[in-house]
Motif scaffolding. Structure first.
Motif, PDB file in Angstrom:
ATOM      1  N   LEU A 105      12.138   1.131   0.361  1.00  0.00           N
ATOM      2  CA  LEU A 105      11.315   0.534   1.414  1.00  0.00           C
ATOM      3  C   LEU A 105       9.878   0.434   0.933  1.00  0.00           C
ATOM      4  N   ARG A 106       9.299  -0.770   1.090  1.00  0.00           N
ATOM      5  CA  ARG A 106       7.889  -0.982   0.758  1.00  0.00           C
ATOM      6  C   ARG A 106       7.134  -1.404   2.010  1.00  0.00           C
ATOM      7  N   PHE A 107       5.894  -0.913   2.131  1.00  0.00           N
ATOM      8  CA  PHE A 107       5.044  -1.213   3.270  1.00  0.00           C
ATOM      9  C   PHE A 107       3.868  -2.069   2.800  1.00  0.00           C
ATOM     10  N   LEU A 152       7.922   0.282  17.808  1.00  0.00           N
ATOM     11  CA  LEU A 152       7.548   1.064  18.985  1.00  0.00           C
ATOM     12  C   LEU A 152       6.679   2.257  18.598  1.00  0.00           C
ATOM     13  N   GLY A 153       6.994   2.883  17.457  1.00  0.00           N
ATOM     14  CA  GLY A 153       6.190   4.003  17.001  1.00  0.00           C
ATOM     15  C   GLY A 153       4.762   3.601  16.698  1.00  0.00           C
ATOM     16  N   GLN A 154       4.582   2.421  16.110  1.00  0.00           N
ATOM     17  CA  GLN A 154       3.237   1.948  15.792  1.00  0.00           C
ATOM     18  C   GLN A 154       2.443   1.634  17.062  1.00  0.00           C
ATOM     19  N   TYR A 158       0.797  -1.227   0.000  1.00  0.00           N
ATOM     20  CA  TYR A 158       0.000   0.000   0.000  1.00  0.00           C
ATOM     21  C   TYR A 158       0.829   1.275   0.000  1.00  0.00           C
ATOM     22  N   HIS A 159       2.157   1.162   0.155  1.00  0.00           N
ATOM     23  CA  HIS A 159       2.965   2.383   0.183  1.00  0.00           C
ATOM     24  C   HIS A 159       4.421   2.030  -0.103  1.00  0.00           C
ATOM     25  N   GLU A 160       5.161   2.991  -0.629  1.00  0.00           N
ATOM     26  CA  GLU A 160       6.583   2.773  -0.883  1.00  0.00           C
ATOM     27  C   GLU A 160       7.322   4.101  -0.800  1.00  0.00           C
ATOM     28  N   TRP A 161       8.589   4.002  -0.437  1.00  0.00           N
ATOM     29  CA  TRP A 161       9.443   5.176  -0.399  1.00  0.00           C
ATOM     30  C   TRP A 161      10.543   5.018  -1.434  1.00  0.00           C
ATOM     31  N   GLN A 181       9.759  13.345  11.106  1.00  0.00           N
ATOM     32  CA  GLN A 181      10.918  12.611  11.626  1.00  0.00           C
ATOM     33  C   GLN A 181      10.526  11.514  12.619  1.00  0.00           C
ATOM     34  N   THR A 182       9.268  11.082  12.591  1.00  0.00           N
ATOM     35  CA  THR A 182       8.836  10.004  13.482  1.00  0.00           C
ATOM     36  C   THR A 182       8.926   8.653  12.779  1.00  0.00           C
ATOM     37  N   PHE A 183       9.061   7.595  13.572  1.00  0.00           N
ATOM     38  CA  PHE A 183       9.111   6.223  13.060  1.00  0.00           C
ATOM     39  C   PHE A 183       7.765   5.543  13.303  1.00  0.00           C
ATOM     40  N   VAL A 184       7.174   4.966  12.258  1.00  0.00           N
ATOM     41  CA  VAL A 184       5.968   4.137  12.378  1.00  0.00           C
ATOM     42  C   VAL A 184       6.038   3.011  11.360  1.00  0.00           C
ATOM     43  N   LEU A 185       5.294   1.948  11.604  1.00  0.00           N
ATOM     44  CA  LEU A 185       5.229   0.843  10.649  1.00  0.00           C
ATOM     45  C   LEU A 185       4.322   1.159   9.471  1.00  0.00           C
ATOM     46  N   ASP A 186       3.282   1.954   9.733  1.00  0.00           N
ATOM     47  CA  ASP A 186       2.322   2.285   8.678  1.00  0.00           C
ATOM     48  C   ASP A 186       2.158   3.799   8.606  1.00  0.00           C
ATOM     49  N   PRO A 187       2.874   4.461   7.693  1.00  0.00           N
ATOM     50  CA  PRO A 187       2.801   5.923   7.606  1.00  0.00           C
ATOM     51  C   PRO A 187       1.468   6.441   7.094  1.00  0.00           C
TER      52      PRO A 187
END
Length: 320
Positions: free
Chosen positions: A55-57, A109-111, A44-47, A258-264
């Motif tokens: 990176l792919r999510f 942890l962010g998620q 559903y998302h990629e950077w 600048q936050t970390f999450v599994l699902d942006p």
């Protein structure tokens, strides 16, 4: 078991970057797992970086899937707090550890709703705690590490867990190590020759900071200011150091980036992060944007400009 941030993990691979621990119970389990069935993954998302996907999510049912193309798959289950990794034998262990420690665990942890920032932090000789935020390659590690020669204490290199205590913020490190390019490592740590590769695809080297080569390393510090770095490509090598306060929407958006999450794209978790950041910003911690010449010869001038700004603003606040 190993400790990272303020949790314990149990892992089936050796993690030399982390401290071992025999006390308490693990909060997160990490093990090698089977290769996910790509036909079952809902991407559903990629950077991208210059049109190259790095990176792919995705999802498989209730599991989060992170793919670092040509490197590794990670499957994360928050239900049983398990991370599974899968990679080919041609990818060296240090590359897997780098992705796990500097990407997957912080995102997990962010998620869960905890605030983990892409930041390097340092405790200055006068006791002030500051953190530098910015994208990879923008100079966070180099600038933060440069304060060590003037009595600063290293807190964290790339991932910083933020906790609120009453009306102050505490930055908690992930592990004691610095990742620098060779020229920066030699300029800042001329007497430290023992470095290790960060990953086979990176030119950076990792210097593990321990009580042996860096006595008195703290695991956390009260934060007195945050500095948002600008893209060095937009800075001239001859420009003076410029530090300015940012506020309002700009302040919030600079932090959320600048936050970390599994699902942006998870609206619920992003909304929670906005609420958390708003709560944290009500502590009054100042956030600055800093532009400075990205030359080793200018690091001392940059340090002095930061100290002067902190001192001047602290004096102004005490007079109001």
């Amino acid at each position: 078991m190993y400790s990272i941030f303020d949790i314990l993990i149990e892992c089936d691979m050796v993690l030399p970057e982390l401290q071992k621990s025999n006390e308490g119970s693990p909060s997160l389990y990490i093990r090698q797992g089977p290769l996910p069935d790509e036909q079952s993954i809902d991407w559903y998302h990629e950077w991208k970086d210059r049109n190259t996907i790095y990176l792919r999510f995705g999802h498989i049912d209730d599991k989060y899937i992170l793919e670092f193309p040509d490197l590794s798959f990670f499957s994360v289950s928050l239900n049983d707090m398990t991370i599974e990794y899968h990679t080919s034998s041609r990818v060296p262990p240090e590359s897997i550890r780098h992705l796990l420690l500097d990407q997957v665990i912080p995102r997990t942890l962010g998620q869960l709703g905890r605030l983990v920032l892409h930041a390097s932090a340092i405790k200055l000789a006068d006791g002030a705690g500051i953190a530098f935020l910015g994208d990879s390659g923008w100079g966070k590690s180099t600038l933060a590490s440069s304060f060590l020669e003037s009595g600063g204490q290293h807190i964290s290199d790339d991932c910083l867990l933020i906790e609120k205590n009453a009306n102050s913020l505490t930055g908690i490190n992930s592990y004691q190590g610095v990742r620098l390019l060779n020229d920066s490592a030699k300029a800042i740590f001329p007497d430290q020759s023992e470095t290790a590769p960060v990953a086979h695809y990176s030119e950076k080297r990792r210097l593990l900071l321990t009580s042996k080569n860096m006595p008195g390393l703290p695991a956390s510090t009260k934060l007195d200011a945050l500095f948002l770095l600008t893209n060095p490509a937009e800075n001239s090598a001859d420009d003076p150091v410029l530090i300015e306060v940012i506020r309002g929407v700009e302040e919030m958006m600079s932090l959320i980036k600048q936050t970390f999450v599994l699902d942006p794209l998870d609206k619920e978790i992003i909304a929670k992060l906005f609420r958390t950041l708003g709560d944290f910003l009500r502590t009054g911690i100042p956030i600055y944007r800093i532009r400075y010449p990205h030359k080793h010869a200018c690091l001392q001038d940059t340090q002095q400009a930061i100290r002067s700004k902190l001192s001047k603003d602290k004096s102004s606040q005490s007079m109001t």
